[in-house]
Write an enzyme that holds these catalytic residues in place. Sequence first.
Site: not given
Ligand SMILES: NC(=O)c1ccc[n+]([C@@H]2O[C@H](COP(=O)([O-])OP(=O)(O)OC[C@H]3O[C@@H](n4cnc5c(N)ncnc54)[C@H](OP(=O)(O)O)[C@@H]3O)[C@@H](O)[C@H]2O)c1
Length: 262
Positions: A65, A144, A157, A159
């Site tokens: 975590d 992002s 988010y 922030a």
């Molecule tokens: N998807 C979009 O549109 C988008 C756009 C811009 C930026 N982003 C950024 O891209 C990154 C990845 O997001 P994603 O879109 O791939 O979403 P996702 O599929 O929900 O993946 C998020 C990952 O973070 C992990 N995570 C969440 N809380 C955690 C914690 N407390 N400790 C350790 N791991 C944690 C999750 O695994 P567990 O739940 O197993 O912990 C998962 O592996 C994020 O930083 C997000 O803000 C996404």
Amino acid sequence: MSAPLAARDVVLVTGASSGIGEAIARRLAARGCRLALAARSAPELERVAAACRAAGGEAATFPTDVAEEAPCRAFVAGAAARYGRIDALVNNAGISMELRFEEIADLALVERIMRVNFLGAVYCTHAALPHLRATRGRIAAVSSLTGLSGVPTRTAYAASKHAVRGFFDSLRIELAGSGVSVTVVYPGFVATDIAARSYGTRHVHDAHAMSADACARQVVDAMDRRKREVVMTARGKLGRWLMLLAPALVDRIAARAIARGR
Ligand SMILES: NC(=O)c1ccc[n+]([C@@H]2O[C@H](COP(=O)([O-])OP(=O)(O)OC[C@H]3O[C@@H](n4cnc5c(N)ncnc54)[C@H](OP(=O)(O)O)[C@@H]3O)[C@@H](O)[C@H]2O)c1
């Protein structure tokens, strides 16, 4: 010109159990990289690790975590002990929200988002830096487009993603001359489960979102080239310039993008 990440390079990826982090891990595994994968879900990490091994890489899982400092330190120490070096750290773990500030009943939500999205990256980076200095390694941080402008329903988010930007832009200057590169990436909408897992309204974003693999390709390419940043999507690139010329117009574009879900 920097050499790209190569076979047997050791790369740590947070948030590796799904979405963009999984896609980055799979892409690096196909090159033969040695991976240390962190997220909370052990079974999902094992699934990704198996796929990485099948693709030709090595992979070890570290259920973590990132909201807490001690597990982040244990993750980095465990990865360094397992592989003997660290060549790159990808700070990708993140959670989102889709509700207006006045709809937040418990401000613990704001603290949680800051802890996962910002402090998690700080903790992992602090622990990994001595190893990265030794290898003249690479740091990537996933911000992002929400880290570059205001976005309604994303106050905390945004922030956290602005904090990521400020932190890593500052760290890059401190690390000048060390050989360690710092890359900040700014994706737009990416087709992952993040929206379904968001706090608040659960919108399903439309088919125009970038795929996780296309996003990962840009992240890995930027790390290969040790680029300082990547602003994804035409709207993101345009928005950066418009911000200087017509910031109120950027506000309207952000509001419309959220209303449409893209
Ligand atoms: N998807 C979009 O549109 C988008 C756009 C811009 C930026 N982003 C950024 O891209 C990154 C990845 O997001 P994603 O879109 O791939 O979403 P996702 O599929 O929900 O993946 C998020 C990952 O973070 C992990 N995570 C969440 N809380 C955690 C914690 N407390 N400790 C350790 N791991 C944690 C999750 O695994 P567990 O739940 O197993 O912990 C998962 O592996 C994020 O930083 C997000 O803000 C996404």
